[in-house]
Motif scaffolding. Structure first.
Motif, PDB file in Angstrom:
ATOM      1  N   TYR A   1       5.872   0.262  -2.692  1.00  0.00           N
ATOM      2  CA  TYR A   1       5.165   1.544  -2.679  1.00  0.00           C
ATOM      3  C   TYR A   1       4.946   2.020  -1.250  1.00  0.00           C
ATOM      4  CZ  TYR A   1       3.942   0.998  -7.636  1.00  0.00           C
ATOM      5  OH  TYR A   1       3.979   0.877  -9.004  1.00  0.00           O
TER       6      TYR A   1
ATOM      7  N   ASN B   1       4.980  -3.838 -12.378  1.00  0.00           N
ATOM      8  CA  ASN B   1       5.207  -2.884 -11.284  1.00  0.00           C
ATOM      9  C   ASN B   1       3.930  -2.507 -10.540  1.00  0.00           C
ATOM     10  OD1 ASN B   1       6.774  -1.198  -9.679  1.00  0.00           O
ATOM     11  ND2 ASN B   1       6.615   0.551 -11.058  1.00  0.00           N
TER      12      ASN B   1
ATOM     13  N   THR C   1       3.198  -5.036  -2.433  1.00  0.00           N
ATOM     14  CA  THR C   1       4.191  -3.956  -2.493  1.00  0.00           C
ATOM     15  C   THR C   1       3.740  -2.706  -1.751  1.00  0.00           C
ATOM     16  OG1 THR C   1       3.302  -3.175  -4.590  1.00  0.00           O
ATOM     17  CG2 THR C   1       5.130  -4.732  -4.699  1.00  0.00           C
ATOM     18  N   ALA C   2       2.461  -2.654  -1.366  1.00  0.00           N
ATOM     19  CA  ALA C   2       1.989  -1.486  -0.609  1.00  0.00           C
ATOM     20  C   ALA C   2       2.193  -1.681   0.890  1.00  0.00           C
ATOM     21  CB  ALA C   2       0.517  -1.217  -0.910  1.00  0.00           C
TER      22      ALA C   2
ATOM     23  N   ALA D   1      -0.338  -3.343 -13.234  1.00  0.00           N
ATOM     24  CA  ALA D   1      -0.512  -2.378 -12.153  1.00  0.00           C
ATOM     25  C   ALA D   1      -1.926  -1.830 -12.199  1.00  0.00           C
ATOM     26  CB  ALA D   1       0.494  -1.252 -12.303  1.00  0.00           C
TER      27      ALA D   1
ATOM     28  N   SER E   1       3.789   3.975 -12.969  1.00  0.00           N
ATOM     29  CA  SER E   1       3.331   2.710 -13.564  1.00  0.00           C
ATOM     30  C   SER E   1       1.852   2.483 -13.301  1.00  0.00           C
ATOM     31  CB  SER E   1       4.119   1.529 -12.978  1.00  0.00           C
ATOM     32  OG  SER E   1       5.472   1.600 -13.326  1.00  0.00           O
TER      33      SER E   1
ATOM     34  N   SER F   1       9.281   0.487  -9.127  1.00  0.00           N
ATOM     35  CA  SER F   1       9.226   1.422  -7.995  1.00  0.00           C
ATOM     36  C   SER F   1       9.945   0.837  -6.791  1.00  0.00           C
ATOM     37  CB  SER F   1       7.762   1.710  -7.644  1.00  0.00           C
ATOM     38  OG  SER F   1       7.144   2.379  -8.715  1.00  0.00           O
TER      39      SER F   1
ATOM     40  N   GLY G   1       6.991   7.612  -8.248  1.00  0.00           N
ATOM     41  CA  GLY G   1       6.846   6.183  -7.952  1.00  0.00           C
ATOM     42  C   GLY G   1       5.543   5.577  -8.427  1.00  0.00           C
ATOM     43  N   HIS G   2       4.508   6.385  -8.621  1.00  0.00           N
ATOM     44  CA  HIS G   2       3.216   5.852  -9.038  1.00  0.00           C
ATOM     45  C   HIS G   2       2.973   5.963 -10.547  1.00  0.00           C
ATOM     46  CE1 HIS G   2       2.395   5.748  -4.760  1.00  0.00           C
ATOM     47  NE2 HIS G   2       1.319   5.051  -5.000  1.00  0.00           N
TER      48      HIS G   2
END
Lengths: 416, 99
Positions: free
Chosen positions: A304, B48, B73-74, B97, A242, A256, A239-240
């Motif tokens: 995320y 992303n 998104t986190a 990103a 990018s 993600s 998932g990380h």
């Protein structure tokens, strides 16, 4: 490395089992390595193992942000199969399945591979045509695949509701008997132990914060445990990916998403195969502990956060109960999510990226666990030779420029 | 579970919405002039980011209108909501990103 055997078990029994050593050293980072692998999941550890074992490159560090086995490797639903439609996918997943079949012996570690058979149900005439076509395509690629009609599905999986009154009547299913499940933690531990024995440093709690590039060539990484120089850097961070690629100025066609799964309370053996349904979208198997392990699709939004939304679970539970009405009184014990990197064609990206010495193995989306040995194997070859392994060549990043996509959306027996 | 503030209908359950992915990806003004890498960048490459992310949602079970959201998104925290056609608010780190 302490080898595991009946003799070792008997010998350690005499010492009350106090003589066993940890599976891998708690390595501290050195200042320089030939290859730095970012991501200590199954894929990263497998890559390190095959780099050392098959290509003689033992000067390797695997950098893991957290601890081994706590990422997606320990969060998937452990399903293994190779019944993909397209030739490129069939080849790489079958390569992986063949490695799975010898993996416990190869690693001297029981990964508890259980080839109990994977059913992919068909609920509509369209599903039936697609299933038959895929089974035929699999057989042309030398992969075991069978088409079962509804009566044969009932014999193979009696607990499944195949009655014509069912909300989603089962018209048939494809069956891959060599498919099944494996113990996902054991895969990470087994590869970590075997890689460590080959001299690979497995460095936990080591987060990469920057990738250094000089004149278009990688020179090393900056981490939470200091700077590390490297000739080659491999990104295997699921998932990380990018986020890490952006550190090198590379944009990827990845998004993600959270992928949720859940388990029920443990019950006596009721389900001795893996059942997947594309149309109603749920998959389920029973673990050795007796828990039903249930999964389905991603949450639609980017995230995320390792958590998803409840309607996704509600939807897969509704689908599960239509297929297995007898599960209606089961309590669900816990749910979780992993962060998966989904590519536009639901196929992985394996190979070089436009920075010298930088490699990527990612984009596996919802289906990476089954590919762990095969992906590690071909990725190690790609890094060692600076040239894609023949099985990895179709999965290069440049397919998004050439247009030669490998569109497994829906074709791969499950919706992505 | 997200509680999404639709600019027209107010805060509503996530289940009423559909997701539209990354916002502000403009169609190339001269498509004929694009080479393959430029097409790939427009069609497939996405930022992303882990952090604030400008994205599109449609209130498909409500007013059926599209709008923009800036969401982390986190954490899933929604930082801003604005209408289609409006410029993104001044939140840094919208593109790229880890940038």
């Amino acid at each position: 490395m302490q080898r595991y055997s009946w003799a070792a078990l008997a010998r350690h029994a005499l010492g009350q089992h106090r003589g066993w050593t940890p599976l891998w050293r708690k390595a501290a980072p050195r200042s320089r390595y030939s290859v730095v692998i970012i991501g200590g999941g199954g894929h990263g550890l497998a890559t390190a193992y095959y780099l050392a074992k098959e290509h003689g490159i033992g000067d390797v560090a695997v950098l893991e942000k957290g601890a081994i086995g706590l990422g997606n490797t320990g969060r998937n639903t452990t399903i293994i199969r190779s019944n993909y439609l397209w030739d490129e996918s069939a080849r790489i997943y079958e390569h992986s399945l063949k490695l799975w079949e010898g993996l416990s012996a190869e690693l001297n570690f029981n990964v508890m591979l259980s080839q109990r058979g994977v059913l992919n149900l068909a609920h509509t005439e369209g599903d039936v045509r697609e299933g038959k076509r895929r089974a035929n395509a699999n057989r042309l690629n030398g992969i075991d695949a069978e088409w079962l009609d509804a009566a044969a599905v009932e014999r193979f999986c009696p607990i499944l509701d195949v009655s014509s009154e069912a909300r989603y009547p089962v018209l048939g299913a494809t069956l891959q008997r060599r498919g099944g499940v494996a113990r996902h933690d054991a895969v990470a531990w087994g590869y970590a132990r075997a890689a460590d024995a080959q001299g690979v440093d497995i460095i936990e709690n080591c987060e990469v914060t920057a990738i250094r590039i000089v004149n278009g060539h990688v020179t090393g990484v900056e981490t939470s445990r200091g700077d590390i120089a490297a000739e080659k850097i491999a990104i295997v961070a699921a998932g990380h990916n990018s986020v890490l690629a952006a550190m090198a100025g590379v944009r990827l066609p990845l998004q993600s998403h959270p992928l949720q799964a859940l388990v029920s309370e443990p019950v006596k053996p009721v389900l001795d195969c893996v059942v997947m349904s594309n149309a109603v979208h749920v998959y389920v198997s029973q673990s050795d502990k007796g828990e039903l392990v249930i999964g389905a699709g991603i949450d639609a939004f980017n995230s995320y956060a390792q958590r998803g939304s409840f309607p996704i679970i509600e939807g897969q539970m509704a689908a599960l109960l239509e297929l297995f009405p007898s599960f209606s009184r089961l309590k669900m014990l816990r749910s979780w999510a992993g962060i998966v990197d989904v590519s536009p064609d639901a196929s992985p990206i394996i190979g070089k990226v436009p920075v010298e010495g930088l490699y990527l193995n990612g984009g596996w989306g919802t289906g990476g666990f089954k590919a762990t040995p095969g992906a590690g194997h071909v990725f190690a070859h790609t890094i060692a030779h600076d040239e894609p392994h023949p099985l990895a060549r179709p999965f290069a990043l440049d397919r998004f420029m050439s247009g030669a996509l490998i569109d497994e959306h829906g074709a791969a027996a499950v919706a992505h | 579970m997200l509680l999404i503030p639709c600019p027209w209908c107010g805060p509503r359950n996530e289940a009423e919405f559909h997701y539209g992915g990354e916002a502000h990806i403009a169609r190339p003004p001269h498509p004929d002039a694009l080479d393959d890498p430029a097409w790939a960048d427009y069609l497939f490459m996405r930022s992303n980011p882990k952090g604030p992310f400008a994205e599109r949602w449609v209130h498909s079970a409500g007013c059926r209108r599209w709008f923009h959201v800036v969401r982390d998104t986190a954490t899933h925290r929604i930082l801003a909501v604005y209408k289609i056609g409006d410029p993104p608010p001044g939140i840094t780190n919208l593109r790229g990103a880890g940038a």
